[in-house]
Design a protein around this motif. Structure first.
Motif, short mmCIF file in Angstrom:
data_model
loop_
_atom_site.label_atom_id
_atom_site.label_comp_id
_atom_site.label_asym_id
_atom_site.label_seq_id
_atom_site.Cartn_x
_atom_site.Cartn_y
_atom_site.Cartn_z
N GLY A 110 -18.47 -64.78 7.32
CA GLY A 110 -17.55 -63.76 7.82
C GLY A 110 -16.91 -64.10 9.15
N ALA A 111 -17.66 -64.72 10.05
CA ALA A 111 -17.11 -65.07 11.36
C ALA A 111 -15.95 -66.05 11.22
CB ALA A 111 -18.21 -65.66 12.24
N GLU A 112 -16.14 -67.05 10.36
CA GLU A 112 -15.08 -68.03 10.12
C GLU A 112 -13.89 -67.36 9.45
OE1 GLU A 112 -14.52 -72.50 8.17
OE2 GLU A 112 -16.29 -71.30 7.67
N ALA A 113 -14.17 -66.38 8.59
CA ALA A 113 -13.08 -65.65 7.91
C ALA A 113 -12.21 -64.92 8.90
CB ALA A 113 -13.67 -64.67 6.90
N VAL A 114 -12.82 -64.29 9.90
CA VAL A 114 -12.05 -63.56 10.92
C VAL A 114 -11.12 -64.51 11.66
CG1 VAL A 114 -12.21 -62.21 13.04
CG2 VAL A 114 -13.83 -61.79 11.18
N GLU A 115 -11.64 -65.68 12.04
CA GLU A 115 -10.83 -66.64 12.77
C GLU A 115 -9.69 -67.18 11.91
OE1 GLU A 115 -11.01 -67.42 15.99
OE2 GLU A 115 -12.53 -65.84 16.10
N LEU A 116 -10.00 -67.54 10.67
CA LEU A 116 -8.97 -68.08 9.79
C LEU A 116 -7.91 -67.04 9.43
CD1 LEU A 116 -10.94 -70.45 7.37
CD2 LEU A 116 -9.28 -71.07 9.14
#
Length: 224
Positions: free
Chosen positions: A36-42
């Motif tokens: 999820g953290a990577e999803a927010v950034e992307l």
């Protein structure tokens, strides 16, 4: 061409989804995220129109990621399609409350996934009224006690009588055309009323509007 961000913590699942979408002439994968953290950034970087969001992931799960993306993300906000193993899932309900546009079972056929992406990209309701009602029935009691507190009614105070009528019909699964015929107004007028409802209640999806209608008691569940 619909731009899509794929989010799943399982590499093989993520690769399979990406390959499927890459082979579809109507989709373009703009990124992949493993949590999820990577999803927010992307989501901030790639600004996709649709995000395929796995619901259960270690660390930042799909619900938290949905809240973060829709709470402070790009404008216009992406449509988030939740991927889940079980439809009667509290995580799915929380994601819809947070503004996700709909959900799809991971066992769905590829054609269903592609159709779902097209539906949410267009802003349509993804799931059938019967599925909505089953999900609402399963979890709304946790958020709506038998005696509705004053803040639930106060939340609807900004709405006009006509806007409440439109919201209640949306909650039953009615399309804009259905609502127009029921209220004897044009579809353009329905869209205007619905846009005002979404703005006044700070909602980001039609599915979220359904949840609010049930939680505030505007529309009753089968338990009510």
């Amino acid at each position: 061409m619909t731009t899509v961000l794929v989010v799943d913590d399982q590499p093989l699942v993520r690769a399979g989804l990406t390959a499927l979408l890459a082979a579809s002439p109507g989709c373009e994968v703009v990124g992949e995220a493993g949590d999820g953290a990577e999803a927010v950034e992307l989501a901030r970087e790639t600004r996709p129109e649709v995000i395929l969001m796995d619901i259960r992931m270690p660390g930042v799960d799909g619900v938290t990621a949905t809240r973060r993306i829709l709470g402070g993300g790009p404008d216009p906000a992406p449509r988030i399609l939740i991927l889940t193993t079980f439809d009667l899932d509290e995580y799915v309900y929380e994601a819809l409350r947070a503004g996700a546009s709909g959900f799809l079972l991971k066992e769905a056929q590829p054609a269903s996934l592609l159709a779902a992406i097209g539906s949410v990209a267009a802003g349509d309701m993804l799931f059938a009224p019967t599925v909505t009602r089953r999900l609402i029935d399963a979890f709304v009691g946790r958020y709506r006690p038998p005696s509705l507190p004053a803040e639930h009614e106060q939340r609807l105070e900004p709405l006009t009588t006509r806007e409440r009528e439109v919201l209640s019909l949306v909650a039953t699964g009615s399309t804009n055309g259905d609502i127009a015929r029921s209220l004897m107004i044009t579809e353009g007028t329905v869209k205007t009323h619905l846009s005002r409802v979404m703005a006044k209640l700070d909602l980001s999806s039609r599915a979220q509007a359904v949840v609010v209608a049930y939680e505030t008691g505007l529309v009753g569940t089968s338990r009510a």
